[in-house]
Design a protein around this motif. Structure first.
Motif, PDB file in Angstrom:
ATOM      1  N   ALA A 142      41.821  40.277  47.075  1.00  0.00           N
ATOM      2  CA  ALA A 142      41.521  39.320  46.007  1.00  0.00           C
ATOM      3  C   ALA A 142      40.202  39.729  45.355  1.00  0.00           C
ATOM      4  O   ALA A 142      39.332  40.316  46.012  1.00  0.00           O
ATOM      5  CB  ALA A 142      41.416  37.904  46.570  1.00  0.00           C
ATOM      6  N   PRO A 143      40.027  39.445  44.060  1.00  0.00           N
ATOM      7  CA  PRO A 143      38.773  39.789  43.390  1.00  0.00           C
ATOM      8  C   PRO A 143      37.616  38.917  43.872  1.00  0.00           C
ATOM      9  O   PRO A 143      37.823  37.872  44.503  1.00  0.00           O
ATOM     10  CB  PRO A 143      39.073  39.495  41.912  1.00  0.00           C
ATOM     11  CG  PRO A 143      40.551  39.337  41.811  1.00  0.00           C
ATOM     12  CD  PRO A 143      41.005  38.854  43.144  1.00  0.00           C
ATOM     13  N   TYR A 144      36.418  39.361  43.583  1.00  0.00           N
ATOM     14  CA  TYR A 144      35.221  38.554  43.815  1.00  0.00           C
ATOM     15  C   TYR A 144      34.427  38.489  42.513  1.00  0.00           C
ATOM     16  O   TYR A 144      34.624  39.310  41.609  1.00  0.00           O
ATOM     17  CB  TYR A 144      34.355  39.129  44.939  1.00  0.00           C
ATOM     18  CG  TYR A 144      33.733  40.482  44.643  1.00  0.00           C
ATOM     19  CD1 TYR A 144      32.491  40.588  44.019  1.00  0.00           C
ATOM     20  CD2 TYR A 144      34.395  41.667  44.979  1.00  0.00           C
ATOM     21  CE1 TYR A 144      31.918  41.823  43.738  1.00  0.00           C
ATOM     22  CE2 TYR A 144      33.826  42.906  44.704  1.00  0.00           C
ATOM     23  CZ  TYR A 144      32.598  42.981  44.086  1.00  0.00           C
ATOM     24  OH  TYR A 144      32.044  44.202  43.803  1.00  0.00           O
ATOM     25  N   ARG A 172      41.750  27.373  39.337  1.00  0.00           N
ATOM     26  CA  ARG A 172      42.833  26.451  38.996  1.00  0.00           C
ATOM     27  C   ARG A 172      43.721  26.993  37.875  1.00  0.00           C
ATOM     28  O   ARG A 172      44.939  26.769  37.848  1.00  0.00           O
ATOM     29  CB  ARG A 172      42.243  25.093  38.597  1.00  0.00           C
ATOM     30  CG  ARG A 172      43.278  23.998  38.391  1.00  0.00           C
ATOM     31  CD  ARG A 172      42.620  22.664  38.095  1.00  0.00           C
ATOM     32  NE  ARG A 172      41.793  22.736  36.898  1.00  0.00           N
ATOM     33  CZ  ARG A 172      40.527  22.329  36.822  1.00  0.00           C
ATOM     34  NH1 ARG A 172      39.937  21.840  37.891  1.00  0.00           N
ATOM     35  NH2 ARG A 172      39.857  22.410  35.699  1.00  0.00           N
ATOM     36  N   ASP A 173      43.116  27.727  36.936  1.00  0.00           N
ATOM     37  CA  ASP A 173      43.864  28.202  35.772  1.00  0.00           C
ATOM     38  C   ASP A 173      44.247  29.681  35.867  1.00  0.00           C
ATOM     39  O   ASP A 173      44.716  30.271  34.894  1.00  0.00           O
ATOM     40  CB  ASP A 173      43.028  27.981  34.500  1.00  0.00           C
ATOM     41  CG  ASP A 173      42.767  26.508  34.245  1.00  0.00           C
ATOM     42  OD1 ASP A 173      43.670  25.698  34.509  1.00  0.00           O
ATOM     43  OD2 ASP A 173      41.650  26.169  33.794  1.00  0.00           O
ATOM     44  N   LEU A 174      44.044  30.301  37.043  1.00  0.00           N
ATOM     45  CA  LEU A 174      44.346  31.724  37.189  1.00  0.00           C
ATOM     46  C   LEU A 174      45.652  31.925  37.951  1.00  0.00           C
ATOM     47  O   LEU A 174      45.971  31.147  38.865  1.00  0.00           O
ATOM     48  CB  LEU A 174      43.208  32.427  37.945  1.00  0.00           C
ATOM     49  CG  LEU A 174      41.849  32.518  37.255  1.00  0.00           C
ATOM     50  CD1 LEU A 174      40.837  33.178  38.191  1.00  0.00           C
ATOM     51  CD2 LEU A 174      41.941  33.290  35.951  1.00  0.00           C
ATOM     52  N   PRO A 175      46.402  32.972  37.612  1.00  0.00           N
ATOM     53  CA  PRO A 175      47.573  33.315  38.431  1.00  0.00           C
ATOM     54  C   PRO A 175      47.114  33.749  39.814  1.00  0.00           C
ATOM     55  O   PRO A 175      45.963  34.150  40.014  1.00  0.00           O
ATOM     56  CB  PRO A 175      48.221  34.472  37.660  1.00  0.00           C
ATOM     57  CG  PRO A 175      47.132  35.039  36.814  1.00  0.00           C
ATOM     58  CD  PRO A 175      46.226  33.898  36.480  1.00  0.00           C
ATOM     59  N   ASP A 176      48.029  33.707  40.769  1.00  0.00           N
ATOM     60  CA  ASP A 176      47.690  33.983  42.165  1.00  0.00           C
ATOM     61  C   ASP A 176      46.972  35.312  42.354  1.00  0.00           C
ATOM     62  O   ASP A 176      45.988  35.398  43.089  1.00  0.00           O
ATOM     63  CB  ASP A 176      48.966  33.948  43.016  1.00  0.00           C
ATOM     64  CG  ASP A 176      48.684  34.317  44.458  1.00  0.00           C
ATOM     65  OD1 ASP A 176      47.996  33.537  45.131  1.00  0.00           O
ATOM     66  OD2 ASP A 176      49.133  35.401  44.884  1.00  0.00           O
TER      67      ASP A 176
END
Length: 564
Positions: free
Chosen positions: A470-472, A507-511
């Motif tokens: 996952a990004p940071y 909340r507004d980002l894809p998985d």
């Protein structure tokens, strides 16, 4: 375009203003608390005398003549002198390191260097090769004034060049070196006809915004080596002729300089718009101010008071460019009564692409095409632009010219975007900034960073995470918060607020784009430590390389917020 006289070039406008409005006050230069004013006639007298001096060197047509200086009246004069003498201007960012100054002087094959207002000349001086002729502006550092021929001494003893020295439409007026956010700066060549057409369009856009009669007053403070200031301020002012350009003296006198100028046009970059807002919040808490601005009768009074304190109460048209600006920040300024719009342009099209307006704007959109500009989106989502300001080519890099254009002449911007039916353009990231996580999905960091940067605690951010699950996001806290985190209670409070911010962003980002954690940078990013370009864009590769040894350790820690 706004002007039908397509054969008219920028020097033709210069001679016209010199003849028809010789006593019009054009430039105001502060120094040591006093100001010196220059009319068109006084400006041109000095520029013509310097042009004669430059001609005496016997340089070949189109010889590159460099300027290393902060913004000042003599930058304008020197550029006019270079053009009249048959040369090409090469402006170098005044904050560049000695290595970059040396590279630009060498790569451009500069025949002469003007040295002006500088803060770090003692470090840059070593970049100037022995034997390169140098001329010191009146406001140059004392060591430069004592080492080089002085501007004032030269013009005092030199006759002014006669007549109206002309340049061909396809002559190169200037070479602009990109700020180097992704590597070695490239020399972008701009022709006289194309910078003229763009400057005409710029003034048309400005006049549409402020009306035909209001005086154009501008404070010139963003680097003139950068395309936005050069096109929208200097070249626009040359075409306009009736305006008044003020210069800033120092960072400490900036507010005083603004209040002296009382600009009707004000252009800045997102980071400075954010700093202005943070300065306001230091005097009045954000929640209290938001409440007052929600009351229609009070909003006008409060907004006027804030803009007056900032020196922006006379601004009829305000612009932001160079990097994305968070939509909430634009909305906040409009609540104050400032007509802030966003523009999009690049060095390669002389900052002439598109802009929003008060009538046509939307969150996340950078505007519709300026007159003469065509925009389309390629099959892989890249923004392609054909502009009147198209570069003539990259100096000494013909292979880049071939790569940079489609077969039908559209410039490949490297930006990803979407076009709305009404022509409004939305940028969704940079092709070269896309990175793939361990899930095999590409992430575009810029839109996520723009959302994070909208938070008033955050000065700037960078999203990364190549190969990670996952990004940071790394964030730099704003100036007034950084010193307070030594207090454990304050640090705990900020940690909780950043955790809430992370939930809001995710909340507004894809998985596959969901941010694993927010990392709080220990030190600010600035030009001096090499993390920002001279135009205050982040140097992504430089920051990622510096952080690389710590990344695995961050992922091993629990919790949504990590303090580096």
């Amino acid at each position: 375009m706004q002007h039908p006289e397509t054969s008219k070039l920028i020097l033709d406008y210069v001679y016209e203003h010199e003849s028809t409005r010789p006593n019009h006050l054009w430039l105001t230069q502060p120094s040591d608390g006093a100001v010196t004013d220059y009319t068109w006639q006084q400006t041109m007298d000095q520029a013509r005398r310097m042009a004669t001096h430059l001609k005496s060197f016997g340089l070949p047509p189109g010889a590159r003549i460099a300027i290393l200086s902060k913004n000042c009246a003599h930058f304008f004069m020197a550029e006019l002198a270079i053009w009249m003498a048959g040369g090409t201007t090469v402006a170098i960012f005044p904050t560049e390191t000695a290595d970059t100054v040396r590279y630009v002087l060498t790569h451009s094959e500069a025949s002469l260097l003007f040295v002006g207002k500088l803060d770090t000349w003692e470090h840059q001086a070593s970049a100037v090769a022995a034997g390169l002729p140098c001329i010191a502006f009146p406001l140059a550092p004392a060591s430069a004034l004592s080492s080089f021929a002085g501007w004032d001494a030269i013009v005092a003893k030199t006759a002014a060049i006669d007549g109206k020295p002309s340049r061909a439409a396809d002559d190169i007026a200037m070479m602009m070196y990109t700020s180097g956010s992704t590597g070695t700066p490239k020399g972008v060549m701009h022709r006289f006809d194309r910078i003229t057409r763009c400057a005409e369009g710029i003034i048309g856009n400005v006049r549409d915004a402020i009306g035909p009669t209001d005086q154009v007053r501008v404070l010139s403070y963003l680097p003139l080596a950068h395309v936005m200031e050069r096109a929208w301020v200097e070249c626009g002012a040359i075409i306009e002729g009736q305006g008044h350009i003020f210069f800033a003296e120092t960072l400490d006198t900036f507010v005083k300089d603004l209040q002296r100028a009382r600009p009707t046009i004000f252009v800045s970059v997102p980071r400075l718009w954010l700093k202005f807002q943070q300065g306001v919040f230091q005097k009045m808490p954000q929640k209290k101010l938001d409440l007052l601005l929600s009351i229609p009768i009070v909003r006008t009074i409060i907004g006027r008071k804030i803009l007056t304190g900032l020196g922006l109460d006379s601004v009829k048209h305000a612009g932001s460019g160079s990097a994305p600006i968070p939509a909430p920040l634009i909305a906040w300024y409009r609540k104050l009564g400032l007509n802030l719009v966003e523009g999009y342009g690049m060095t390669e099209d002389f900052a002439y692409s598109c802009t929003t307006s008060i009538a046509l704007n939307a969150p996340g959109y950078v505007g519709s095409p300026l007159p003469g500009v065509k925009i389309r989106i390629s099959d892989d989502g890249e923004v392609l632009i054909k502009s009147p300001g198209q570069l003539a080519g990259y100096y000494k890099q013909p292979e880049l010219d071939a790569e940079s254009f489609t077969e039908d002449g559209f410039f490949r911007t490297g930006d990803l975007g979407e076009l709305r039916a009404d022509g409004m353009l939305k940028l969704t990231g940079r092709k070269k900034e896309l990175f793939k996580t361990g899930k095999g999905k590409y992430v575009a960091p810029a839109p996520i960073e723009n959302t994070i940067n909208a938070n008033p605690m955050i000065e700037m951010s960078m999203v990364s995470g190549v190969g990670q699950q996952a990004p940071y996001a790394v964030v730099v806290l704003v100036d007034n918060i950084r010193p307070t985190v030594a207090d454990p209670a304050v640090k705990d409070k900020i940690t909780a607020e950043l955790g809430a911010l992370l939930k809001e962003v995710n909340r507004d980002l894809p998985d596959y784009e969901t941010i694993r954690m927010i990392v709080v940078a220990r030190d600010p990013w600035n030009i001096d430590n090499g993390y920002l370009t001279p135009t205050m864009k982040i140097k992504r590769a430089r920051i990622e390389a510096a952080l690389a040894p710590q990344v695995e350790g961050w992922y091993a820690r629990p919790g949504p917020v990590v303090w580096a």
